[in-house]
Design a protein around this motif. Structure first.
Motif, PDB file in Angstrom:
ATOM      1  N   PHE A  39       1.155  -1.371   0.104  1.00  8.36           N
ATOM      2  CA  PHE A  39       0.078  -0.534   0.044  1.00  8.36           C
ATOM      3  C   PHE A  39       1.044   1.104  -0.093  1.00  8.36           C
ATOM      4  N   GLU A  40       2.005   1.378   1.114  1.00 10.31           N
ATOM      5  CA  GLU A  40       2.242   2.671   1.166  1.00 10.31           C
ATOM      6  C   GLU A  40       3.685   2.290  -0.647  1.00 10.31           C
ATOM      7  N   THR A  41       4.344   1.456  -1.495  1.00 11.01           N
ATOM      8  CA  THR A  41       4.856   1.282  -2.920  1.00 11.01           C
ATOM      9  C   THR A  41       3.841   2.774  -3.642  1.00 11.01           C
ATOM     10  N   GLY A  42       2.667   2.204  -3.150  1.00 17.23           N
ATOM     11  CA  GLY A  42       0.752   2.616  -4.373  1.00 17.23           C
ATOM     12  C   GLY A  42       1.584   4.241  -3.458  1.00 17.23           C
ATOM     13  N   VAL A  43       1.124   4.255  -2.533  1.00 14.11           N
ATOM     14  CA  VAL A  43       0.866   5.646  -2.322  1.00 14.11           C
ATOM     15  C   VAL A  43       2.616   6.867  -2.811  1.00 14.11           C
ATOM     16  N   LYS A  44       3.485   6.094  -1.946  1.00 11.26           N
ATOM     17  CA  LYS A  44       5.041   6.457  -2.674  1.00 11.26           C
ATOM     18  C   LYS A  44       5.212   6.934  -4.666  1.00 11.26           C
ATOM     19  N   THR A  65       3.281  17.362 -29.676  1.00  6.80           N
ATOM     20  CA  THR A  65       2.677  15.623 -29.912  1.00  6.80           C
ATOM     21  C   THR A  65       3.330  15.243 -28.479  1.00  6.80           C
ATOM     22  N   ILE A  66       4.223  14.830 -28.422  1.00  9.75           N
ATOM     23  CA  ILE A  66       5.350  13.723 -27.442  1.00  9.75           C
ATOM     24  C   ILE A  66       5.207  13.978 -25.986  1.00  9.75           C
ATOM     25  N   ASN A  67       5.032  15.648 -26.060  1.00 11.38           N
ATOM     26  CA  ASN A  67       4.772  16.338 -24.527  1.00 11.38           C
ATOM     27  C   ASN A  67       3.402  16.124 -23.914  1.00 11.38           C
ATOM     28  N   ALA A  68       2.788  15.933 -25.139  1.00 12.32           N
ATOM     29  CA  ALA A  68       1.303  14.903 -24.722  1.00 12.32           C
ATOM     30  C   ALA A  68       1.503  13.742 -24.533  1.00 12.32           C
ATOM     31  N   TYR A  69       1.757  12.868 -24.945  1.00 12.21           N
ATOM     32  CA  TYR A  69       2.023  11.721 -24.575  1.00 12.21           C
ATOM     33  C   TYR A  69       2.675  11.619 -23.264  1.00 12.21           C
ATOM     34  N   ILE A  70       4.036  12.148 -22.740  1.00 12.56           N
ATOM     35  CA  ILE A  70       4.573  11.853 -21.547  1.00 12.56           C
ATOM     36  C   ILE A  70       3.744  12.544 -20.660  1.00 12.56           C
ATOM     37  N   ILE A  71       2.766  13.364 -20.620  1.00 11.10           N
ATOM     38  CA  ILE A  71       1.552  13.465 -19.413  1.00 11.10           C
ATOM     39  C   ILE A  71       0.775  12.278 -19.218  1.00 11.10           C
ATOM     40  N   TYR A  72      -0.025  12.495 -20.806  1.00 12.45           N
ATOM     41  CA  TYR A  72      -0.859  10.918 -20.441  1.00 12.45           C
ATOM     42  C   TYR A  72       0.013   9.850 -20.351  1.00 12.45           C
ATOM     43  N   ALA A  73       0.827   9.133 -20.860  1.00 14.15           N
ATOM     44  CA  ALA A  73       1.468   8.365 -20.199  1.00 14.15           C
ATOM     45  C   ALA A  73       1.877   7.985 -18.291  1.00 14.15           C
ATOM     46  N   PHE A  74       2.379   8.968 -18.189  1.00 14.57           N
ATOM     47  CA  PHE A  74       2.601   9.950 -16.273  1.00 14.57           C
ATOM     48  C   PHE A  74       1.252   9.529 -15.139  1.00 14.57           C
ATOM     49  N   ILE A  75       0.272   9.941 -16.459  1.00 15.34           N
ATOM     50  CA  ILE A  75      -1.572   9.745 -15.921  1.00 15.34           C
ATOM     51  C   ILE A  75      -1.690   8.168 -15.580  1.00 15.34           C
ATOM     52  N   ILE A  76      -1.637   8.556 -16.708  1.00 16.92           N
ATOM     53  CA  ILE A  76      -2.166   7.056 -17.353  1.00 16.92           C
ATOM     54  C   ILE A  76      -1.240   5.940 -15.875  1.00 16.92           C
ATOM     55  N   GLY A  77      -0.332   5.581 -16.157  1.00 14.28           N
ATOM     56  CA  GLY A  77       0.821   4.924 -15.468  1.00 14.28           C
ATOM     57  C   GLY A  77       0.137   5.441 -13.789  1.00 14.28           C
ATOM     58  N   THR A  78       0.353   5.962 -13.623  1.00 15.14           N
ATOM     59  CA  THR A  78      -0.329   6.671 -11.854  1.00 15.14           C
ATOM     60  C   THR A  78      -1.212   5.733 -11.377  1.00 15.14           C
ATOM     61  N   PHE A  79      -2.534   6.141 -12.508  1.00 19.56           N
ATOM     62  CA  PHE A  79      -3.523   5.576 -11.938  1.00 19.56           C
ATOM     63  C   PHE A  79      -4.022   4.153 -11.959  1.00 19.56           C
ATOM     64  N   LEU A  80      -2.952   3.332 -13.016  1.00 21.10           N
ATOM     65  CA  LEU A  80      -3.263   1.919 -13.192  1.00 21.10           C
ATOM     66  C   LEU A  80      -2.117   1.573 -12.296  1.00 21.10           C
ATOM     67  N   PHE A  81      -1.032   1.790 -11.530  1.00 22.61           N
ATOM     68  CA  PHE A  81      -0.280   1.427 -10.953  1.00 22.61           C
ATOM     69  C   PHE A  81      -0.788   1.516  -9.846  1.00 22.61           C
ATOM     70  N   SER A  82      -0.888   2.360  -9.442  1.00 22.69           N
ATOM     71  CA  SER A  82      -1.120   2.914  -7.369  1.00 22.69           C
ATOM     72  C   SER A  82      -2.547   2.225  -7.327  1.00 22.69           C
ATOM     73  N   PHE A  83      -3.079   2.906  -8.044  1.00 23.29           N
ATOM     74  CA  PHE A  83      -4.937   2.503  -8.444  1.00 23.29           C
ATOM     75  C   PHE A  83      -5.148   0.613  -7.859  1.00 23.29           C
ATOM     76  N   SER A  84      -4.560   0.260  -8.772  1.00 29.05           N
ATOM     77  CA  SER A  84      -4.383  -1.299  -8.379  1.00 29.05           C
ATOM     78  C   SER A  84      -4.089  -1.962  -7.316  1.00 29.05           C
TER      79      SER A  84
END
Length: 126
Positions: A39-44, A65-84
């Motif tokens: 749980f703490e790993t997800g929070v960190k 475009t690449i900057n938009a992809y960077i931000i989308y990748a971080f948003i999606i990745g954070t959501f999927l990783f931590s919330f799962s």
């Protein structure tokens, strides 16, 4: 896009503080040591990437475009990783493990790696 990054970064930061306190105080007695560590790993990871998303929202030229992809990748990745991770830990603690979340965590990690990789490419090409 930069407004999306700033709002999302702020929400992720806010939630990571709330979830961190929730884990440290309320879940400490309910979770095993391994579950609490997960749980703490997800929070960190959520807090680290909230900060990154905020910085990028202030710094990147969002019209590229690449900057938009960077931000989308971080948003999606954070959501999927931590919330799962949160879902896996909390469901496991209630003896109703949501096994379908298991493969989502590494997928989120892959999006985070993609975000960092794209950021590196962008910085190299400056």
């Amino acid at each position: 896009m930069s407004q999306l990054a700033l709002i999302t970064g702020a929400i992720f930061g806010l939630l990571s503080v709330i979830f961190g306190a929730f884990g440290a105080h309320l879940l400490k007695k309910k979770l095993t040591q391994d579950q609490l560590q997960s749980f703490e790993t997800g929070v960190k990871y959520q807090m680290y990437h909230a900060i990154v998303i905020l910085v990028l929202g202030f710094q990147l030229n969002i019209s590229a475009t690449i900057n938009a992809y960077i931000i989308y990748a971080f948003i999606i990745g954070t959501f999927l990783f931590s919330f799962s991770i949160y879902g896996l830990v909390l469901s496991s603690a209630n003896n109703k493990k949501l096994k379908f979340l298991g493969p989502i965590t590494p997928l989120g990690g892959l999006f985070l790696v993609l975000g960092w990789g794209l950021l590196l490419v962008t910085l190299i090409n400056l």
